[in-house]
Enzyme design. Structure first.
Site, PDB file in Angstrom:
ATOM      1  N   LYS A 133      -7.257  16.596   8.184  1.00  0.00           N
ATOM      2  CA  LYS A 133      -6.946  17.999   8.441  1.00  0.00           C
ATOM      3  C   LYS A 133      -5.871  18.060   9.511  1.00  0.00           C
ATOM      4  O   LYS A 133      -5.926  17.316  10.488  1.00  0.00           O
ATOM      5  CB  LYS A 133      -8.182  18.701   8.990  1.00  0.00           C
TER       6      LYS A 133
ATOM      7  N   LEU B 128      -2.997  34.402   4.716  1.00  0.00           N
ATOM      8  CA  LEU B 128      -2.110  34.001   3.622  1.00  0.00           C
ATOM      9  C   LEU B 128      -2.469  32.566   3.233  1.00  0.00           C
ATOM     10  O   LEU B 128      -1.918  31.608   3.763  1.00  0.00           O
ATOM     11  CB  LEU B 128      -0.647  34.075   4.097  1.00  0.00           C
TER      12      LEU B 128
ATOM     13  N   ASP C 138       9.863  10.667   8.804  1.00  0.00           N
ATOM     14  CA  ASP C 138       8.623  11.064   9.445  1.00  0.00           C
ATOM     15  C   ASP C 138       8.025  11.985   8.396  1.00  0.00           C
ATOM     16  O   ASP C 138       8.502  13.097   8.205  1.00  0.00           O
ATOM     17  CB  ASP C 138       8.876  11.821  10.751  1.00  0.00           C
ATOM     18  N   HIS C 139       7.007  11.540   7.710  1.00  0.00           N
ATOM     19  CA  HIS C 139       6.633  12.280   6.498  1.00  0.00           C
ATOM     20  C   HIS C 139       6.102  13.682   6.808  1.00  0.00           C
ATOM     21  O   HIS C 139       6.053  14.525   5.926  1.00  0.00           O
ATOM     22  CB  HIS C 139       5.687  11.469   5.614  1.00  0.00           C
TER      23      HIS C 139
ATOM     24  N   ASP D   2       0.787  -1.221   0.000  1.00  0.00           N
ATOM     25  CA  ASP D   2       0.000   0.000   0.000  1.00  0.00           C
ATOM     26  C   ASP D   2       0.827   1.283   0.000  1.00  0.00           C
ATOM     27  O   ASP D   2       0.561   2.218  -0.749  1.00  0.00           O
ATOM     28  CB  ASP D   2      -0.840  -0.003   1.277  1.00  0.00           C
TER      29      ASP D   2
ATOM     30  N   HIS E  40       4.593  12.457  14.332  1.00  0.00           N
ATOM     31  CA  HIS E  40       4.242  13.625  13.510  1.00  0.00           C
ATOM     32  C   HIS E  40       4.030  14.897  14.341  1.00  0.00           C
ATOM     33  O   HIS E  40       4.611  15.934  14.059  1.00  0.00           O
ATOM     34  CB  HIS E  40       2.969  13.347  12.703  1.00  0.00           C
TER      35      HIS E  40
ATOM     36  N   LYS F  42       8.480   4.619  10.225  1.00  0.00           N
ATOM     37  CA  LYS F  42       7.877   4.036  11.417  1.00  0.00           C
ATOM     38  C   LYS F  42       6.959   2.857  11.062  1.00  0.00           C
ATOM     39  O   LYS F  42       6.508   2.789   9.939  1.00  0.00           O
ATOM     40  CB  LYS F  42       7.107   5.118  12.188  1.00  0.00           C
TER      41      LYS F  42
END
Ligand code: BG6
Length: 489
Positions: A346, A401, A180-181, A16, A243, A151
């Protein structure tokens, strides 16, 4: 830097992660000309499949949003770089076959140097075996060899140390890129610039001006079939310990001496070392139950019956140093949570400033600087302005912004794209160093052991209906740390 003569080997190529993240990222890099000339990408996994099937898998997740006139042609060119070898993960002989394939590719190269980048899109139970087998059977010499791993790095301090030291037998820190994306996300990379290139922020970045900080992650879907993995880890190991803690460390570290990887990571480790282990009373746990036709966590067949694994957690961390003493950092993450109109994950972080001194104003809203990591990257400051008109009233508004408005033409790279490029270029800044991981586990291990029931009965998470904001007590929990809701008009 890996220039020319580079082979990228993707282990777990039929899985995956490879399909959803690794290959689409490689494709985008390839298409923009960021991969070394003449790069070859080799997929490796247990599944037997021919080249055509591998090609269609590897390109199945290429974003339709990348679609334009040249897409089909680029995909064809990309396919020309892709080959596949099937084999198991634990026998040396299988890796000899892989090595023979790599040598065959390299025979066409003119230079002696060989660069091999090994990407582990693998379950953790084979990390060590694969690391060993590559080192013993597929290591290029002379050449540059690197591994990319992701991880889970263990389940607590001891198991993480054990895993790291096993891997270290074969691969040096220099050769190891721990993903760690979140560190590849644009708005996480942006923290350094926001904080250290703006005196307006830099000068109020401390306990005298900041009341509390919240780092939030919400997903509007549950574990859906991934329950087997999830249940033995839980939301804290899945999201908070890595994260969200990464975001916290960059938000709070001192200014690094330079932008070099070691200078940045030194500062991150230093601030993390000032954080004591999380206290039970600073923790709120939840688990979603079925609602509105959506299944609850325990309705997932892959989840063990009666599991008390948290799918939601809020934890408050404290930093014992002169800059941050007394400021609560609230990390919260949950699955099966929906609010707002986007049906997508989110995440954001918000820095809430203190109240202005009373006097000429009463009941004035606090300033809050919010950085939306996703969706729709944005930096906005909730602030007070005079209501336009003849009278003098203050109202809450925003300095906004939003990236897709301000930088309409900019293509924001995917996290994995940025990180794979960094690994090819030998830049460790956005990868997790061994001591960073160690201190992250120190902060979370006691609370995890409590949740795992290692010291007695495990705590029971509060239920929350799938689709709500989280457990009912969440607002109370956050308010306890002095958070005030601010709504802009
Ligand atoms: C992963 C977690 O690390 O991050 C997943 O294991 C989570 O549970 C994912 O869904 C979120 O990443 P993103 O960047 O795709 O929203």
């Amino acid at each position: 830097e890996m220039k020319g003569n580079t082979i990228i080997v993707v282990f777990g190529a039929s899985g995956d992660l490879a399909k959803k993240k690794t290959f689409p990222a490689l494709f985008r890099l390839f298409r923009q000309g960021f991969l070394p000339n003449d790069v070859k990408i080799v997929g490796y996994a247990r599944t037997k499949m021919d080249k055509a099937e591998f090609h269609s898998r590897a390109t199945s997740y290429i974003k339709k949003s990348d679609d334009d006139a040249g897409l089909a042609e680029s995909i064809d060119k990309f396919k020309d770089t892709l080959t596949y070898v099937d084999g198991d993960y634990d026998t040396g002989a299988a890796f000899d076959v892989l090595n023979a394939h790599l040598l065959e590719i390299e025979a066409h190269y003119t230079s002696e140097d060989k660069n091999r980048l090994f990407y582990f899109a693998l379950p953790p139970n084979v990390f060590v075996t694969v690391a060993k087998n590559i080192k013993e059977h597929v290591y290029a010499s002379p050449g540059v060899n690197r591994i990319i791993v992701e991880k889970p790095f263990g389940k607590d301090l001891d198991s993480a140390r054990e895993l790291l030291s096993s891997l270290k037998q074969y691969w040096s820190e220099e050769e190891t890129y721990r993903i760690d994306h979140y560190l590849g996300k644009e708005m996480v990379k942006n923290i350094l610039v926001l904080r250290f290139a703006n005196v307006a922020f830099a000068s109020c970045w401390d306990k005298s001006h900041i009341s509390n900080v919240q780092i939030t992650f919400k997903e509007p879907f549950g574990t859906e079939g991934r329950g087997g993995y999830f249940d033995s880890f839980g939301i804290i190991r899945d999201v908070l310990q890595n994260h969200l803690l990464q975001v916290l460390s960059i938000l709070t570290m001192e200014r690094p001496v330079s932008f070099s990887a070691e200078d940045i990571r030194d500062e991150k480790v230093k601030v993390l070392r000032c954080i004591p282990p999380i206290a039970q009373e600073d923790t709120l746990l939840g688990q979603y139950v079925g609602a509105d036709g959506k299944p609850g966590y325990l309705d997932d067949d892959t989840v063990p019956r009666g599991s008390v694994c948290p799918t939601f957690a809020a934890t408050t961390l404290w930093i014992n140093n002169p800059r941050w003493e007394g400021v609560p950092f609230i990390l919260k993450a949950g699955k099966g949570i929906m609010n707002g109109r986007y049906f997508c994950p989110k995440s954001k972080y918000g820095i809430q400033f203190k109240d202005v001194t009373q006097g000429i104003f009463q009941d004035i809203a606090r300033n809050e600087l919010v950085i939306r990591i996703q969706p729709s990257e944005a930096v906005y400051l909730k602030m007070n302005a005079k209501t336009p008109g003849l009278q003098t009233h203050a109202m809450v508004t925003e300095m906004d912004l939003t990236y897709n408005r301000r930088f309409a033409e900019a293509k924001i790279p995917e996290a994995y794209e940025a990180l794979i490029l960094d690994a090819l270029q030998g830049d460790h800044s956005n990868f997790v160093r061994h001591d960073e991981l160690d201190v992250a586990w120190k902060i979370f291990t006691p609370i995890l052991h409590w949740i795992d029931g290692k010291n007695g009965t495990p705590p029971h998470p509060s239920s929350y209906p799938y689709g709500l904001r989280g457990p009912q007590d969440l607002d109370k929990f956050i308010q306890k740390y002095g958070y005030h809701r601010t709504t802009a008009n």
